[in-house]
Enzyme design. Structure first.
Site, mmCIF file in Angstrom:
data_model
loop_
_atom_site.group_PDB
_atom_site.id
_atom_site.type_symbol
_atom_site.label_atom_id
_atom_site.label_comp_id
_atom_site.label_asym_id
_atom_site.label_seq_id
_atom_site.Cartn_x
_atom_site.Cartn_y
_atom_site.Cartn_z
ATOM 1 N N SER A 134 -22.244 -7.786 38.046
ATOM 2 C CA SER A 134 -22.760 -9.115 37.716
ATOM 3 C C SER A 134 -21.625 -10.033 37.260
ATOM 4 C CB SER A 134 -23.893 -9.052 36.689
ATOM 5 O OG SER A 134 -23.567 -8.214 35.623
ATOM 6 N N HIS A 172 -3.966 3.483 -3.417
ATOM 7 C CA HIS A 172 -4.122 2.926 -2.064
ATOM 8 C C HIS A 172 -3.423 1.591 -1.854
ATOM 9 C CE1 HIS A 172 -6.153 1.738 1.669
ATOM 10 N NE2 HIS A 172 -6.309 0.567 1.094
ATOM 11 N N GLU A 202 -17.442 -3.650 24.776
ATOM 12 C CA GLU A 202 -16.616 -4.838 24.923
ATOM 13 C C GLU A 202 -15.379 -4.789 24.034
ATOM 14 O OE1 GLU A 202 -19.832 -4.807 24.076
ATOM 15 O OE2 GLU A 202 -20.892 -5.627 25.803
ATOM 16 N N HIS A 234 0.835 -1.197 0.000
ATOM 17 C CA HIS A 234 0.000 0.000 0.000
ATOM 18 C C HIS A 234 0.871 1.248 0.000
ATOM 19 C CE1 HIS A 234 -2.560 -3.189 1.649
ATOM 20 N NE2 HIS A 234 -3.616 -2.460 1.343
ATOM 21 N N ASP A 278 -32.415 -14.912 30.773
ATOM 22 C CA ASP A 278 -32.102 -13.907 29.754
ATOM 23 C C ASP A 278 -32.168 -14.474 28.337
ATOM 24 O OD1 ASP A 278 -31.963 -11.577 31.189
ATOM 25 O OD2 ASP A 278 -29.845 -11.786 31.674
ATOM 26 N N HIS A 323 -28.283 -14.327 25.326
ATOM 27 C CA HIS A 323 -27.317 -14.168 26.412
ATOM 28 C C HIS A 323 -26.676 -15.484 26.831
ATOM 29 C CE1 HIS A 323 -28.890 -10.180 26.472
ATOM 30 N NE2 HIS A 323 -28.234 -9.830 27.556
#
Lengths: 667, 667
Positions: free
Chosen positions: A388, A263, A415, A28, A473, A477
């Protein structure tokens, strides 16, 4: 010898890049040619670093998040004097070279993190900047700013489109990471062409909304403007800075600059020559004139900078000897002297307590608290679910923009950003990050876990709510395939402890390891059983015989992990009552167990003996250990929203099923 | 009977929620209680829907992206008349109920998509809004706006922290999806507590920067203000709208409102009673007075709305009969009559052409072009790499904000956003989305692939650059464990074709399937061999005998997928020359093959015969098929940056290795 112009200095990057990519016939060129002027200003006027010691603790961190433009980084390292030779450049993208396609941590001195998967380098840099603030709060004393550096990160359009960058940028703003300086290579081009149709953000306004200081509208080819921007960005303050630079991709290439063609492919022999003419660079391929080499050489300046710091640190060591020793230990990545004793003490405590009914996440959290107390290098955190996941321990103290001296980061519901930031902290040094979320949402952050393994970073990923046992749940989950997917990442080490003693070994191994660890912990109660001291050795080998109902070769082997030890213990009792010799095997870490020699594996699993493996997850992982008649009791469909024990029954992961499978095998 | 106040109507949601969560002793009361006033205004004054026909094509789409607050959706469906009974509500979070912990598409009439994994519901909604624009451009005619609906989506802080929402929001702004209306439940609380320390975005400014119309500072408990906001948001224009509503989580609970305690656990019996007093709701649990029931009932209004549309559509059908028939077919999800002939024609062409040397991505792209021509419901796209994935076909036409009539979305560098938007389009109906990126970056979007499978949506994920054969880009770009991880998603169907004929079957199956498909295609040239017509049936079964060197039971079975057919073909020739009877097996779809009965699997693999499986990826998937002596040649470490063929040699995935393993097995 006249001092070369800034443009000449930047052109050295451009032609090293164009020539190397042309020779490699792959790569590149566009980004390096477009950002050359910016990089030249940063590296020659601002960046604090010592090419002779790329691991100097107080160096500024430089991350090229748009890693496909790796020739920019390689050119800079070559020109600044990091010992990367012209031959190394010529070996770009060849097997075992120091100049792989994308920058790789651990391969090339001076590369701070592995980039290429877009957005993550930026998030790594946010982690590094957080590490600097945290360590400064911990170690700096009046008159002794021994931790005091900037983190610079280059990003392209691609990085800014990726969600992970948003997550990290938002948290950087909330935390007020004032010594983080990002440069946006606003070249208007991505692989599909001009980005306007799919990337119409007002990036300056967006980053202002995230709490950043933004320096907008900088001409990335005007060195003075760029220098002014960096000078402004470095002013003290508690906002990270984004410098938005308008650049021309492939700058200098008369027919390809400003276009996607610059590119991701060599410019072509003729176009490289045309670029030479266009930019007035009369030199042959790979040749950089001596005066330009000399102007770039950062070794003298770097040695002086480190010498200054060494003097500062010497004074610090005199005044604060214990802190200085601690800082040295931490930067060396060595565990504290008391570590072995902490582990041994906890092992004794657990063994003395005997059988205890509790969820593994709870035992794990208690241990983490002990370890956080004993190891100040641990920096915990959670993607919003601190209480939790129980990632928040008895020894945790929050970090926020007003106080970085704590040891726990509230990452918010991010996350992927969390995981990539953890990697940045681990790469920074002096910190061991752990970060938590529910196992099923490891999916969101998977590629960061992968990169931590590729980089061999000591990141610890703590995933709770580890199976269909999550219950009400429901399937969104309840993880099924996540452990398999994580265990399959090359070099990873995944623990699924079924007891507090196994959790202790998981944490111990994670902290000792040169590489990442995943610890998976159940929310619901685990099996109730007492360990024997000799189990410790077996746990550390990843798998071991938990018990056997009669001496000699067993009739049947029942193997499980985590909470499913409960199912095999119950099944084992029934089968033993029916007169079978039953061996129970726990395999808390399949990665480590699979790496043991075949003799040990055979010793544990008694290859050829009928075997039932039990794990409330995708069964695919366990077939590799089936060397004779046997089966795997697992979960191949999605879960259901209902109390966890009902879901176990519904999906038939029960002691009764294990008994039935065993009886079936025994005929 | 006096018409109840708006607050009374909203309180019905609040108490259904509080009572149900209390009885279930599990769940999230806070969001539903906080958003009740907003939802009441939307559903009673604006939402165009017909409870008696939840699949009416021109209904407004309503998505609750903050799916943990599912009792809001369930209360709305119950009150509006969707046939969700009080007993259904009482069964919240029980096995096989219609009211699982999080809203699930296909389980509950009126739930438009499965939510809970944060951020994705929002991205689904962006996909739905794009689908509406695309279908309007395709089907609407002067005087006949047969496709003309809004998409409403509720989001919480968690959704807005997730990167996937940023990706989708940015693209929604770039595309100018003016009929998308989002409502931000700005309650200042996430699980870790008050969000300010980790989520300090100026959300209004952020969305303005993304090209959205923002209505900021709305009091989410002032129904008139909320109504004005919706009215403004619905004004014609080409910007999506974000309505920022300040709300109080757990509104009405005297001791828990505005706090994290209201978020994810029952309020407690006493607190529910205190809330009753506080809000002046004298009714017993689960009881809603008749006048409130009646005021909520949306059936008459819904029937009238659909009747109006039916009249419009009848006129349309008269004036544009072919279009109307096509629209009906598309909404029914039926393939066009000519589909079988297209497949048969392509199969004939490929079989006639014989052995061709080409990369699978190229053959696949040619086929996709044919299918895009034949099936106007296909809407392609790529996460920026249209031309290297070859997702851009000969029949592709770009969609952009000025023209939605095309069939290709440039998603930008947003793998996760793309995948979640595809799911939204598939759930909308009348479209079959495919979206492409490099296989390794499926990691970024994994959870959306998972949800597509949970929802059984016809999304097609096209992943190219499928192995270490990627070469020079190095380990960050070379997948190893991704196929295993994808194959392990319950219900998924993953193809890794090794020829154009196998690619044809992959596309065919993907288009016929009720559920998602992953198609994995190599960048480098595949094996050169000619298929026989009888292979077609075997390919469709996921695995089949490609050839055998001698009749009868073979001495050895060599099985492979994709490009590694080349290795087993070459190895097979060597072994046959050495006098062995060699069977070559291709398993382009392990998921389908594993679902065949054991007799067929045995017929193909000759269980018990020594076998070598070959795939340049994690070997773990293949052990399940080893029923006798055998081994798997795979990749268990990261790749390297070097030309692809060198990386294959370096990691020892070669014909020579296969021969050696076979000879070792044959003794």
């Amino acid at each position: 010898m006249t001092r070369p112009s800034r443009r000449d200095l930047a052109n050295a990057i451009r032609f090293l890049t164009a020539d190397v990519v042309q020779q490699a016939n792959s790569g590149h060129p566009g980004t390096a040619m477009g950002m050359a002027d910016i990089a030249e200003v940063l590296w020659n006027d601002f960046l604090k670093h010592n090419p002779a010691n790329p691991k100097w603790s107080n160096r500024d961190r430089f991350v090229q998040s748009n890693g496909h433009g790796s020739m920019l980084t390689y050119s800079l390292l070559h020109l600044a004097g990091y010992g990367l030779t012209v031959q190394d450049l010529k070996d770009h993208r060849k097997l075992h070279s120091k100049t792989p396609g994308h920058p790789e941590y651990g391969i090339t001195a001076g590369v701070e993190t592995t980039t290429g998967p877009l957005g993550q380098g930026f998030a790594n840099a946010v982690g590094m900047a957080l590490a600097e603030r945290k360590l400064a709060a911990e170690f700096n004393r009046e008159g002794f700013p021994v931790v005091d550096h900037f983190t610079y990160v280059f990003v392209g359009d691609g990085c800014l489109m990726e969600g992970v960058a948003q997550e990290a940028a938002s948290l950087a703003g909330a935390l007020g990471l004032g010594k983080l300086i990002a440069v946006y290579d606003d070249n208007n081009i991505s692989i599909d062409g001009e980005v306007g149709a799919w990337f119409a953000d007002d990036t300056a306004a967006r980053f202002r909304a995230l709490g950043w200081n933004v320096i907008a509208g900088v001409d990335g080819h005007d060195s003075d403007a760029v220098a002014r921007a960096f000078a402004e960005a470095r002013q003290p303050g508690d906002k990270p800075t984004m410098i938005c630079c308008k650049t021309i991709i492939g700058f200098g290439s008369p027919n390809k600059q400003g276009k996607e063609e610059a590119h991701g492919a060599p410019l072509g022999v003729e176009e490289v020559e045309a670029t030479r003419k266009n930019l007035g660079w009369p030199h042959p391929a790979f040749f950089v004139p001596a005066e330009i080499i000399q102007a770039w050489d950062g070794r003298a300046r770097g040695a002086a900078a480190e010498a200054d710091w060494n003097r500062l640190f010497a004074g610090y060591a005199e005044r604060h000897p214990a802190l200085a020793a601690e800082f040295r230990r931490r930067m060396a990545g060595e565990l504290p002297k008391g570590f072995d004793a902490v582990i041994a003490g906890e092992a004794d405590r657990i063994l003395s307590a005997g059988a205890v009914k509790q969820p593994v996440r709870k035992g794990s959290s208690r241990l983490a608290g002990k370890l956080v107390e004993a190891l100040p290098e641990i920096i915990g955190g959670s993607a919003d679910v601190s209480l939790s996941t129980l990632a928040w321990t008895s020894a945790s103290r929050s970090i926020d923009r007003a106080d970085f001296s704590g040891n726990f980061v509230h990452y918010g519901v991010r996350e992927f950003g969390m995981s990539a930031m953890m990697n940045g902290m681990a790469a920074h040094g002096a910190l061991i990050p752990y970060g938590a979320c529910y196992l099923v949402f490891s999916d969101y952050s998977r590629n960061a876990v992968r990169l931590s393994s590729l980089m061999k970073l000591r990141s610890i990923f703590l995933y709770t709510h580890d199976s269909i046992g999550v219950g009400e749940d429901g399937p969104t989950h309840q993880p099924c395939e996540q452990m398999l997917a994580l265990r399959a990442i090359p070099g990873i080490s995944l623990w699924r402890p079924g007891s507090e003693l196994e959790a202790l070994c998981a944490w111990e191994a994670a902290l000792r390891r040169k590489g990442p660890t995943v610890i998976v912990a159940a929310r619901q109660d685990g099996a109730v059983f007492a360990h024997k001291p000799e189990h410790l050795d077996g746990i550390r080998k990843g798998g071991y015989v938990l018990s056997q109902s009669a001496a000699g070769k067993p009739d049947i082997v029942l193997a499980a992990t985590g909470t499913e030890l409960g199912q095999i213990i119950a099944a084992g009792e029934k089968l033993a009552q029916a007169g079978k010799s039953v061996r129970l095997v726990s395999i808390p870490n399949g990665n480590i167990f699979a790496a043991q020699d075949k003799a040990y594996q055979d010793e544990v699993l008694s290859f050829g003996t009928p075997a039932v493996f039990v794990e409330a997850a995708s069964p695919l992982y366990w077939y590799q250990f089936l060397k004779g008649p046997g089966t795997v009791v697992g979960v191949e469909s999605f879960g259901e929203s209902a109390p966890g024990t009902e879901v176990y029954r519904h999906l038939n992961v029960t002691a009764e099923r294990v008994v039935a499978e065993a009886e079936n095998l025994l005929g």
